[in-house]
Every structure is written in structure tokens, then in C-alpha cells.
Design a protein around this motif. Structure first.
Motif, PDB file in Angstrom:
ATOM      1  N   GLU A 171       0.697  -1.234   0.033  1.00 52.99           N
ATOM      2  CA  GLU A 171       0.199  -0.075  -0.118  1.00 52.99           C
ATOM      3  C   GLU A 171       0.844   1.193   0.017  1.00 52.99           C
ATOM      4  OE1 GLU A 171      -3.192  -0.149   2.770  1.00 52.99           O
ATOM      5  OE2 GLU A 171      -4.142  -1.927   1.853  1.00 52.99           O
ATOM      6  N   ARG A 172       1.984   1.276   0.676  1.00 53.93           N
ATOM      7  CA  ARG A 172       2.894   2.190   0.632  1.00 53.93           C
ATOM      8  C   ARG A 172       3.384   2.456  -0.859  1.00 53.93           C
ATOM      9  NH1 ARG A 172       5.526   7.027   2.616  1.00 53.93           N
ATOM     10  NH2 ARG A 172       7.480   7.076   2.190  1.00 53.93           N
ATOM     11  N   LEU A 173       3.857   1.493  -1.350  1.00 48.27           N
ATOM     12  CA  LEU A 173       4.488   1.673  -2.521  1.00 48.27           C
ATOM     13  C   LEU A 173       3.487   2.203  -3.579  1.00 48.27           C
ATOM     14  CD1 LEU A 173       6.990   0.326  -3.805  1.00 48.27           C
ATOM     15  CD2 LEU A 173       5.738  -1.638  -4.232  1.00 48.27           C
ATOM     16  N   LEU A 174       2.083   1.944  -3.430  1.00 49.03           N
ATOM     17  CA  LEU A 174       0.992   2.469  -4.274  1.00 49.03           C
ATOM     18  C   LEU A 174       0.827   3.768  -3.872  1.00 49.03           C
ATOM     19  CD1 LEU A 174      -0.859   1.349  -6.425  1.00 49.03           C
ATOM     20  CD2 LEU A 174      -2.562   0.818  -4.848  1.00 49.03           C
ATOM     21  N   ALA A 175       0.933   4.342  -2.743  1.00 46.42           N
ATOM     22  CA  ALA A 175       0.729   5.513  -2.212  1.00 46.42           C
ATOM     23  C   ALA A 175       2.012   6.560  -2.721  1.00 46.42           C
ATOM     24  CB  ALA A 175       0.968   5.680  -0.644  1.00 46.42           C
ATOM     25  N   VAL A 176       3.077   5.775  -2.965  1.00 45.06           N
ATOM     26  CA  VAL A 176       4.428   6.749  -3.509  1.00 45.06           C
ATOM     27  C   VAL A 176       4.152   6.725  -4.876  1.00 45.06           C
ATOM     28  CG1 VAL A 176       7.043   6.593  -4.000  1.00 45.06           C
ATOM     29  CG2 VAL A 176       5.900   5.988  -1.545  1.00 45.06           C
ATOM     30  N   LEU A 177       3.682   5.925  -5.756  1.00 46.96           N
ATOM     31  CA  LEU A 177       3.451   5.989  -6.945  1.00 46.96           C
ATOM     32  C   LEU A 177       2.524   6.996  -7.399  1.00 46.96           C
ATOM     33  CD1 LEU A 177       3.227   2.084  -8.049  1.00 46.96           C
ATOM     34  CD2 LEU A 177       5.346   3.565  -7.951  1.00 46.96           C
ATOM     35  N   LYS A 178       1.295   6.887  -6.699  1.00 47.34           N
ATOM     36  CA  LYS A 178       0.161   8.013  -6.706  1.00 47.34           C
ATOM     37  C   LYS A 178       0.875   9.486  -6.487  1.00 47.34           C
ATOM     38  CE  LYS A 178      -3.755   5.540  -5.386  1.00 47.34           C
ATOM     39  NZ  LYS A 178      -4.963   5.512  -4.377  1.00 47.34           N
ATOM     40  N   ALA A 179       1.575   9.447  -5.526  1.00 47.79           N
ATOM     41  CA  ALA A 179       2.111  10.937  -4.953  1.00 47.79           C
ATOM     42  C   ALA A 179       2.813  11.528  -6.285  1.00 47.79           C
ATOM     43  CB  ALA A 179       2.892  10.717  -3.945  1.00 47.79           C
ATOM     44  N   HIS A 180       3.433  10.541  -7.027  1.00 49.97           N
ATOM     45  CA  HIS A 180       4.625  10.966  -8.003  1.00 49.97           C
ATOM     46  C   HIS A 180       3.794  10.877  -9.274  1.00 49.97           C
ATOM     47  CE1 HIS A 180       7.775  12.211  -5.310  1.00 49.97           C
ATOM     48  NE2 HIS A 180       7.267  11.194  -4.535  1.00 49.97           N
ATOM     49  N   ASP A 181       2.580  10.633  -9.500  1.00 53.35           N
ATOM     50  CA  ASP A 181       1.769  10.390 -10.654  1.00 53.35           C
ATOM     51  C   ASP A 181       2.399   9.684 -11.607  1.00 53.35           C
ATOM     52  OD1 ASP A 181      -0.341  11.059 -12.409  1.00 53.35           O
ATOM     53  OD2 ASP A 181       0.629  12.761 -13.286  1.00 53.35           O
ATOM     54  N   VAL A 182       2.961   8.212 -11.034  1.00 52.92           N
ATOM     55  CA  VAL A 182       3.564   7.073 -11.728  1.00 52.92           C
ATOM     56  C   VAL A 182       2.157   6.211 -12.484  1.00 52.92           C
ATOM     57  CG1 VAL A 182       4.685   5.067 -11.545  1.00 52.92           C
ATOM     58  CG2 VAL A 182       5.511   7.186 -10.452  1.00 52.92           C
ATOM     59  N   ARG A 183       2.204   6.376 -13.579  1.00 53.19           N
ATOM     60  CA  ARG A 183       1.178   5.438 -14.332  1.00 53.19           C
ATOM     61  C   ARG A 183       1.760   4.127 -15.045  1.00 53.19           C
ATOM     62  NH1 ARG A 183      -3.629   8.522 -14.526  1.00 53.19           N
ATOM     63  NH2 ARG A 183      -3.205  10.156 -13.057  1.00 53.19           N
ATOM     64  N   TRP A 184       3.094   4.168 -15.056  1.00 53.74           N
ATOM     65  CA  TRP A 184       3.702   2.989 -15.632  1.00 53.74           C
ATOM     66  C   TRP A 184       4.853   2.481 -14.678  1.00 53.74           C
ATOM     67  CZ3 TRP A 184       3.335   7.764 -18.398  1.00 53.74           C
ATOM     68  CH2 TRP A 184       2.199   7.612 -19.418  1.00 53.74           C
ATOM     69  N   PHE A 185       5.032   1.469 -14.021  1.00 55.55           N
ATOM     70  CA  PHE A 185       6.096   0.940 -13.104  1.00 55.55           C
ATOM     71  C   PHE A 185       6.615  -0.101 -14.071  1.00 55.55           C
ATOM     72  CE2 PHE A 185       6.790  -2.048  -9.621  1.00 55.55           C
ATOM     73  CZ  PHE A 185       8.043  -1.571  -9.465  1.00 55.55           C
ATOM     74  N   LEU A 186       7.884  -0.051 -14.324  1.00 57.45           N
ATOM     75  CA  LEU A 186       8.894  -0.923 -15.049  1.00 57.45           C
ATOM     76  C   LEU A 186       9.717  -1.715 -14.006  1.00 57.45           C
ATOM     77  CD1 LEU A 186       7.406   0.401 -17.586  1.00 57.45           C
ATOM     78  CD2 LEU A 186       9.803   0.283 -18.282  1.00 57.45           C
ATOM     79  N   TYR A 187       9.691  -2.890 -13.926  1.00 56.35           N
ATOM     80  CA  TYR A 187      10.319  -3.537 -12.577  1.00 56.35           C
ATOM     81  C   TYR A 187      11.466  -4.517 -13.355  1.00 56.35           C
ATOM     82  CZ  TYR A 187      11.704  -4.698  -7.748  1.00 56.35           C
ATOM     83  OH  TYR A 187      12.582  -5.054  -6.744  1.00 56.35           O
ATOM     84  N   ASN A 188      12.962  -4.432 -13.381  1.00 48.48           N
ATOM     85  CA  ASN A 188      13.868  -4.979 -14.063  1.00 48.48           C
ATOM     86  C   ASN A 188      14.734  -5.907 -13.156  1.00 48.48           C
ATOM     87  OD1 ASN A 188      16.375  -3.623 -16.443  1.00 48.48           O
ATOM     88  ND2 ASN A 188      15.458  -5.552 -16.121  1.00 48.48           N
ATOM     89  N   GLY A 189      14.203  -7.168 -13.432  1.00 48.61           N
ATOM     90  CA  GLY A 189      14.942  -8.124 -12.371  1.00 48.61           C
ATOM     91  C   GLY A 189      14.530  -9.641 -13.017  1.00 48.61           C
ATOM     92  N   GLY A 190      14.680 -10.544 -11.999  1.00 49.89           N
ATOM     93  CA  GLY A 190      14.245 -11.806 -12.130  1.00 49.89           C
ATOM     94  C   GLY A 190      12.961 -12.074 -11.715  1.00 49.89           C
ATOM     95  N   ASN A 191      12.489 -13.424 -11.411  1.00 52.87           N
ATOM     96  CA  ASN A 191      11.477 -13.878 -11.121  1.00 52.87           C
ATOM     97  C   ASN A 191      10.943 -13.375  -9.743  1.00 52.87           C
ATOM     98  OD1 ASN A 191      12.874 -15.708  -9.569  1.00 52.87           O
ATOM     99  ND2 ASN A 191      12.960 -17.362 -11.089  1.00 52.87           N
TER     100      ASN A 191
END
Lengths: 426, 426
Positions: free
Chosen positions: A99-119
Motif C-alpha cells: 500500500e505504501r508502494l502504491l501511495a508513492v506511485l500515486k504521489a508522483h503520478d506514476v502511471r507506468w511501473f517497470l521492474y527490471n529483475g528476475g522472477n
């Protein structure tokens, strides 16, 4: 005031984060992500130290970097924004953090989240996407593949692996020439330790260094196959007597038939009770010396093998860029919860393309080497493995070098975005 | 029948032998020796496995190799004819072997003997030369410099060192980027073990990877300076607290104030009494973990660092060729008991030339790093060391790569010369 709808530029920012062990080319992916987004007028924020930065609202404004710096990122190893080894648990168990993650994304108007890693990262991206849907927040989550372990499902190979594989094959070929020259009066057995706790992909890549019964590496030890010490000793002895020396490549993760890691066999302590961080190669070298009396040497390249941008595979660099570019394109199309994967359409000539795979097909799966990739005696690679591996190390893509004889790697400014939320304790 | 006197071609053959640990560029020297001699119409024989081949009359006829193969030798690491770790004793103590050597040289009409190695080899070449004079056999002996240890007297630097130095600086720069990216949640201390039993030249070269108090490598441990564990721990701790991580480069030969090798501190056995071939990096990593509790990683590149032709220094390759060419020219001029050495005439711009030095100035001497090369605190390199080292790693000279993504290294035919003498038991 017209809204984003009336403009060609989509509304919102893109957040990019790196996760897990870094590679020689993960920054090439980052470079392609930023360049592709910039061309579409999208601002890219980067999380400092992967998901931790997203949780703690430590974000970096990549728009402060020059085009030249972002281009140079394309040939710089390591992880330019920092990475981390943090795996979020299930949505229920780790709800506060999601939920914190989502709050941060919202606060910074993040509409696309790209996570570069493994499984693990694919799994996290999937869960963030589900939570966003639950909260009705419009977010597109994309997993971007990366790992020198080459153990991601669906994708034919993983960006980062090809360069580590090339490093491995080149290093083993070179060291073997050294051992061959010295064997008459010096080292007869050389052991090279390759990364790969669960899958022997990098050890297998060493097999490209030579072909034929007497060509180095003579013996490869895979985690997929139980390690039998007596059999190994017999093979080493036979090789030294036939060829004059023996080059061994050992996966760090080899285990005995009862499931114990060979690397742990020393008990973890030296004779004074101090921690002894031996590893597989050091252990095998000591055992060969005790049992067979040969002079031994061993090498443990450790991080060198996954950061060796100077000997990167061109194929790998191209694929690392391609998944970054495709990730942005998929994101902007609103293709949620997918990962751009590499699809091989032909071995010879080698041809590949990028396609979107559902994240749930990738998350938490681990791809092992097919049994048909091992030579019949289990100590080398079969023709099928060569066909698979060889294109992945093909082509050279050296970084530019300075007048000082060193590669010109870039250090970004990494300008912090001002936090908007209270600190997070979690 | 006219003799050689009436021809431009001098009479007799040239014998070339490699000695001691091989390097990324000793074959570049061999290539230049053979090409220079061929251009003068001289046949080059090579001793198989160094001086052993000369003693046992195991000689190779290099005239059977194509010009293309000899050219390719110029970019192939290892020792194409084999090398050895055999040191002849004094003329009195080893008289039988020296006389045998002379007998083999005579039997194959060898008038020029080129011995490519370190200070031991210079000593051997000198003694062979003295014995030949004693027996009235016309022989010109030349020592040809080579060693990654860079510890030969007189010469400004040693062919082989520059490439190993470049490998070291590049590898440490790359691995440091990896560690920096992961430090927040993973490895905080990384230890890289460099070759150098008695002199810290290669460890010093790692210092080129970064400049400034917070740039990696943060701490370099030299054999020239007594290792103080408590002081080292304090420095590691301070660095991690200031920078976030700490990259350490340790010479394999570091010793405590009482002269014990730190590498031997583990007692050589694990807790089960098995031989534990730890090395310095593994030992230091374990001690740091125990004392400071940090997550540690370490790398031991071993032979990789001296065979890494793929990242060779162009300066080093040029110098390796230059000493080979000069050695033949000196030999044909009858300049006996000399070694072509590298003379630096300017730091900036870097300029060098080849001169002949008497072998007795080189034989059995060992050059240590000047005290002024160490930073005041003893854990890094001073400006004088940078001025000396930097030109030596300058320039790139990559080998050609095949379609398979691997360097195209040559394997010579190594056609044996038919023995003319009875076997030698010695």
C-alpha cells in the motif's frame, strides 16, 4: 485548460527500478527505457536501490541527465540507480508495504511501473498491478527480464547472461592456454568456479571454450547432476594422464547425491575456528591435491563475471536494449502485467524477436537446463547446448576507452526528487 | 662449395625458449622473434617447455609454421611452445646439465640462444654464455624480458605486466560498480586478490581504477608494507560508514610485521583436516565478516589475470614485440650476454625505446616498488605511481574474434626436430 487527452503526450510519469544482482548490461536496458520514454515525452523516475527506493520515496529524476550520459549508460556495467535484494511477500503478509508502494506511485503520478529483475521482481510487479486494480488506480506494470543466471521462464534467454557467458568462455579459453604451457613442471589441475546456485547455465557456457575430448574445459560440474567425488577424481586423473593437464569448471551450486552443497563441505571454519569462505573451486582444488597429489590452481571470478562489460556479447547488449524499448512501448499501450521476452525463431542463422508474455507465467518459476544439454557422461555439454548457447555470446560490443586505457563508464548525477509523503517505517 | 661466409645469411640456427609463468603477450615476443629471424633467413628452433626441452633435446622446428600462424601467435596468450619452472643452479653445482645444454646447442648448430623469462632466466642465459666461452663454442646468449610481476631490474617495465595491470584496473573498476549498486542490502566489502608474492606492482595497478578518497579501490594492501589487521579493520569500517561499501585489493604476498604470510594464517586445513587453499582474499573476507559483521565477497582471478589477452594493453603488446625484434638484432650483431630493456624517456607524452643492458645487471635482482609510490597512509598509490603505471595500460589491442564470439587464438603444429643425441638422464 486542456488535459493530457488532447495532447500527444500521455499523462503521468514512468518509474523504473532495478532488482537483484546487477549485470554487465542491465544499464543498457535502463538506457533504452529512458531514451524510448524521452522520445515519447515521458519523464522517467528511477527508484534508488530498487524497490527500497520506491518504498522510502527515494526517487531519482532522470530528466536531469544529459542525452550523452544516458547514451553512456548503455555501455556502463553495474546498476546506475542501485539495486537491492529485497523480496516482498504475499499481498496479505506484506500489505502495508504494497500500500505504501502504491501511495508513492500515486504521489508522483506514476502511471507506468517497470521492474527490471528476475522472477522475484516479476512476482512483485504482478502484485503491485493487482493492488492498483483493487484500489482503482490506473497503473500499468511491466516486468523487464534480467539475470546472469539465465533461469527465467518463457524467455529464450535472459539479458545479462550472454555477456557473463562470453566472459566465462573467453576466460576459460585463455586460462587453459596458460595451464597448458605450464603443466609439465607446474599446475596440472585448474578449477574455475562459475556462478549458478541452482542452474548450471554459466558453467555450461564454459563448454564453448573448446570442443573435442581433449579440449579444455575437460570437466564441467553442473548443479543439475549429483557430484560424485570418487568418479570426479578418476576423471581428473585420466585427463591429466591423457592430456597432460585438466581444466575443471565447477558451478558454485554443485551438490552431492544427498543434497549437501559441496561448497559447504569444509565446515565453514579453518583450523583456528575462523570463518573460512572457501567456495567450490577452493574445496575441489584442495581435495584433488590431497587425493591425487597434483599441483592445483583455482580461480573465483565472482562479481567480475557479471560486471565484465569490457567483454560483453553484442547479442546480449542488443537484447538488453530491445527488452527496455519494448517494455516502454508495452507500457504506453497499457499492456498490463506482461514481460517482454526473447523468442528465438531460428538457431542458424540466429534470429530472435521480442514478444509480450504474461507476468504470471514468469513469476516464481525457475528454468533449469534441459537434460539433453549435458554430454552423456555428465561432465560436459552436448551439441544441443552448443546450438543454444553459441549465438548468445556472439559479437563484440566494447565500451569506448579513454586516453588512460580504461573503459569510459558514466556516473549519473542521480538528482533526488523531493519527497511528498511522510517517511515510511517498514 | 661456398660456406655461409660468402652468403648474406649468417650460419647456424637460433634457439628460442620460454621460461617461468607465461603472460598474455609472451607469444607476441615469440612472434616478433620468429618474424625478425625469418626476414634475415635464420631458422628458429623453439625448446619445448623451456629449458627442459633444450636439455632433453625436445626441439620444435618453427619453420614448419605458416606466416599466418606466426602472425596469429602475436595475439595468442599462454606459451605456445610450453614453459617451465626449472632454475638451473650454479655452473659447478649443475655442471652436467649446462654441458648437456651446450651439447644440444652444438648438435643443432645453434649459434644464438634467446631465453625469454624473468631474472632466473637471465641468470641461466648468462651461465650458458660463460660455459660456451669456456669451451670455445661461438654462441650469443640473449635474455628477453617477461613477467607479470614487473620485478626485473634495469628495464623500466616488463612485457606482460602492462596487460595484467590493465586487466586488474578494468576488472576492479567493473566489480566496484557492481558492489556499489548492491551495497544497500547486500555485499558491503569486496576483496580482490592480485598476484605479487614479493612486490605489489599488480595491486598498485588496481589503483588506476579510481582516483580520490571515496573512489574504489578504497584500500590496497601491498607486500611492501606490514599488514596490521586491527588498523585494516578500522579502515574498512570507516570506509563502509563513509562510502557505503569498501573495495579492497590485496597482494597475495602481504605479510604481518613478524614476516608471516597472511595467506597462510588459516593453517592450510579446514575443520575436517582437509587441505584448504584459501589465499589472502578468502582469509581477509572471512576475518572482516567475523570482526565487522559485514556481508563480504571476494574474487581470485588467478591465471585469468595473466592470460587475459582479450583486454591486453596496446603499449604492452608493442613492447613485447619490440624486445623480441631487438633480441634477434642484438643476437645477429653478436652482442653477447645482454637483454633488450625498455627505457622510458618521457612520462608525458609517454616515450620509450629499447636498449641493451648487460645480463649480469638483471640476473637475480628483484625490483620492488619505490617507497614513494605508496600513498602516505600506505593503503593506496601516490601520484608518482600513477605517472609510472598509467602509460603501461594505455591503448587497446583486441584479438580478432570468430563468428562464434570467441577470440581466434592459434595452436601451432609444433613439429619436432629429430633428436641427434642419446637421451639425457638429468
Amino acid at each position: 485548460m486542456p488535459t493530457a487527452k488532447s495532447s500527444a503526450k500521455p499523462a503521468g510519469n514512468l518509474l523504473y527500478a532495478q532488482s537483484g544482482g546487477v549485470t554487465a548490461v542491465i544499464n543498457a536496458t535502463a538506457s533504452a527505457v529512458i531514451e524510448t520514454a524521452r522520445a515519447r515525452g515521458i519523464k522517467v523516475l528511477a527508484a534508488r536501490n530498487g524497490i527500497l527506493g520506491a518504498l522510502h520515496e527515494e526517487l531519482i529524476d532522470t530528466s536531469k541527465e544529459s542525452a550523452a550520459a544516458i547514451a553512456a549508460l548503455g555501455h556502463t556495467p553495474g546498476g546506475a540507480f542501485g539495486s537491492c535484494r529485497v523480496k516482498l511477500k504475499s499481498l496479505d503478509a506484506d500489505r502495508a508495504r504494497y500500500e505504501r508502494l502504491l501511495a508513492v506511485l500515486k504521489a508522483h503520478d506514476v502511471r507506468w511501473f517497470l521492474y527490471n529483475g528476475g522472477n522475484d521482481s516479476a512476482d512483485t510487479a504482478l502484485k503491485v498491478s493487482r493492488l492498483a486494480a483493487e484500489f482503482g488506480y490506473p497503473l500499468t506494470c511491466i516486468g523487464v527480464p534480467k539475470t546472469v543466471d539465465n533461469d527465467l521462464a518463457v524467455t529464450d534467454c535472459c539479458p545479462g547472461f550472454g555477456s557473463a557467458a562470453k566472459y566465462t568462455a573467453v576466460s576459460v579459453r585463455e586460462a587453459a592456454l596458460d595451464v597448458a604451457a605450464m603443466a609439465e613442471t607446474s599446475t596440472k589441475v585448474f578449477v574455475y568456479e562459475a556462478m549458478g546456485r541452482h542452474a548450471g547455465w554459466l558453467a555450461a557456457a564454459a563448454g564453448l571454450a573448446g570442443d573435442g575430448a581433449d579440449a579444455a574445459p575437460h570437466l564441467i560440474l553442473f548443479p543439475e547432476r549429483p557430484f560424485n567425488e570418487a568418479d570426479f577424481f578418476a576423471k581428473v586423473k585420466a585427463t591429466v594422464e591423457r592430456v597432460g593437464y585438466c581444466v575443471v569448471v565447477a558451478s558454485e551450486g554443485i551438490q552431492t547425491a544427498d543434497g549437501r552443497f559441496v561448497a559447504d563441505a569444509g565446515g565453514g571454519k579453518d583450523s583456528f575456528g575462523h570463518t573460512q569462505l572457501g567456495g567450490v573451486a577452493s574445496h575441489l582444488a584442495g581435495r584433488v591435491k590431497d587425493a591425487l597429489g597434483y599441483k592445483v590452481h583455482w580461480a573465483l571470478p565472482d562479481y567480475l563475471q557479471r560486471s565484465a562489460r569490457h567483454v560483453a556479447s553484442k547479442t546480449d547488449v542488443e537484447q538488453a536494449r530491445a527488452v527496455g524499448k519494448a517494455a516502454v512501448e508495452y507500457a504506453l499501450k497499457g499492456m498490463n502485467s506482461v514481460m517482454p521476452v526473447i523468442v528465438r525463431t531460428s538457431d542458424s542463422p540466429y534470429r530472435w524477436k521480442i514478444e509480450a508474455a504474461p507476468l504470471d507465467k514468469v513469476a516464481n518459476h525457475e528454468k533449469k537446463m534441459p537434460a539433453g544439454f549435458l554430454r552423456k557422461d555428465g561432465y560436459g555439454i552436448a551439441a544441443a547446448a552448443r546450438r543454444y548457447l553459441e549465438p548468445l555470446i556472439r559479437g563484440e560490443a566494447p565500451p569506448p576507452y579513454g586516453r588512460d586505457g580504461l573503459p569510459k563508464y558514466v556516473t549519473l548525477k542521480n538528482v533526488a526528487v523531493k519527497p511528498k509523503l511522510p517517511p515510511f517505517e517498514g
